[in-house]
Design an enzyme around this catalytic site. Structure first.
Site, PDB file in Angstrom:
ATOM      1  CB  THR A  10      29.485  37.863  40.897  1.00 56.49           C
ATOM      2  OG1 THR A  10      28.244  38.266  40.289  1.00 56.49           O
ATOM      3  CG2 THR A  10      30.144  36.821  40.020  1.00 56.49           C
ATOM      4  CG  MET A  11      30.923  41.419  44.830  1.00 60.23           C
ATOM      5  SD  MET A  11      30.726  41.157  46.601  1.00 60.23           S
ATOM      6  CE  MET A  11      30.349  42.815  47.155  1.00 60.23           C
ATOM      7  CG  ASN A  12      26.506  44.568  43.847  1.00 63.47           C
ATOM      8  OD1 ASN A  12      26.359  44.733  45.053  1.00 63.47           O
ATOM      9  ND2 ASN A  12      27.459  45.176  43.148  1.00 63.47           N
ATOM     10  CB  ALA A  13      23.996  37.952  42.481  1.00 63.76           C
ATOM     11  N   GLY A  14      21.977  39.646  44.745  1.00 65.46           N
ATOM     12  CA  GLY A  14      20.766  39.505  45.545  1.00 65.46           C
ATOM     13  C   GLY A  14      20.783  38.335  46.507  1.00 65.46           C
ATOM     14  CD  GLU A  88      29.551  39.147  55.304  1.00 67.99           C
ATOM     15  OE1 GLU A  88      30.222  38.825  56.312  1.00 67.99           O
ATOM     16  OE2 GLU A  88      29.242  40.323  55.061  1.00 67.99           O
ATOM     17  CB  CYS A 181      30.922  38.007  31.262  1.00 70.85           C
ATOM     18  SG  CYS A 181      31.751  39.076  30.060  1.00 70.85           S
ATOM     19  CG  HIS A 184      33.566  42.547  29.193  1.00 67.25           C
ATOM     20  ND1 HIS A 184      32.329  42.098  28.770  1.00 67.25           N
ATOM     21  CD2 HIS A 184      34.055  43.306  28.174  1.00 67.25           C
ATOM     22  CE1 HIS A 184      32.073  42.592  27.561  1.00 67.25           C
ATOM     23  NE2 HIS A 184      33.102  43.315  27.179  1.00 67.25           N
TER      24      HIS A 184
END
Length: 208
Positions: A10-14, A88, A181, A184
């Site tokens: 997902t986003m911002n996982a490195g 990307e 998750c 949510h």
């Protein structure tokens, strides 16, 4: 034997940080890498890859219709390439994923793709779908939801801070993406009654 890899998250996982670190490791050992980044939403002629922690590197841009096998083969004929990196990768076309598979199979060059698996509505990107089908190895890059569970989904927040539940698959601007998750994500997207007021569910119910 060279392989086609898909590192998804997902986003911002490195993911981008991992890509740049891996490329640096090759170059530190005197090897040559070729980096690609999606150019679909960029106005510049020159590409670059940058991570949230400040790492960056120049990169080739790819757009729909580009023949990546031909570009890599031409470069490889003049300068030996030891590994290809694609950031990307969710924006790749299916045919471009086949081209990258041929780079591994016929040129003997490992190809490392990094990208998102699904969009903010929970649908697969076309490039990710093809990579999930064709890649030799799949590697999940994990990050966590606000509750501490593994984040597998992402929501998009508009300029007003509210969760977007409809719209184009990709939006470039002031939108912010938040990894959650599955539980949510369903609550934020209005698919299930919110059981807590942590996050955005309480303020976004009127955003439909």
């Amino acid at each position: 034997m060279a392989k086609l890899y898909f590192h998804y998250a997902t986003m911002n996982a490195g993911k981008t940080t991992m890509l740049l670190q891996a490329s640096y490791n090759y170059r530190e050992r005197g090897m040559t890498t070729m980096l690609f980044v999606a150019g679909h939403y960029r106005k510049e002629d020159a590409g670059y890859i940058s991570s949230r922690i400040g790492l960056e590197a120049d990169a080739e841009m790819f757009r729909d219709g580009d023949d990546l096998y031909a570009r890599i083969a031409e470069h490889h004929a003049h300068t030996t390439i030891h590994c290809v990196f694609v950031d990307e990768a969710q924006f790749l076309e299916e045919e471009q994923v086949w081209q990258l598979a041929r780079v591994a199979d016929r040129l003997g060059i490992p190809v490392m793709c990094y990208g998102l698996r699904t969009d903010f509505q929970g649908n697969l990107f076309s490039g990710s779908q093809a990579l999930l089908a064709l890649a030799d190895e799949l590697r999940e890059v994990r990050t966590i939801c606000r509750c501490g569970r593994k984040a597998t989904m992402v929501v998009r927040l508009g300029p007003d801070g509210k969760v977007a539940r409809t719209g184009a698959q990709v939006a470039i601007g002031k939108e912010v993406y938040v990894s959650l998750c599955r539980r949510h994500w369903e609550e934020e997207m209005g698919r299930w009654r919110a059981e807590d007021l942590v996050g955005f569910a309480g303020s976004s119910r009127g955003a439909e």
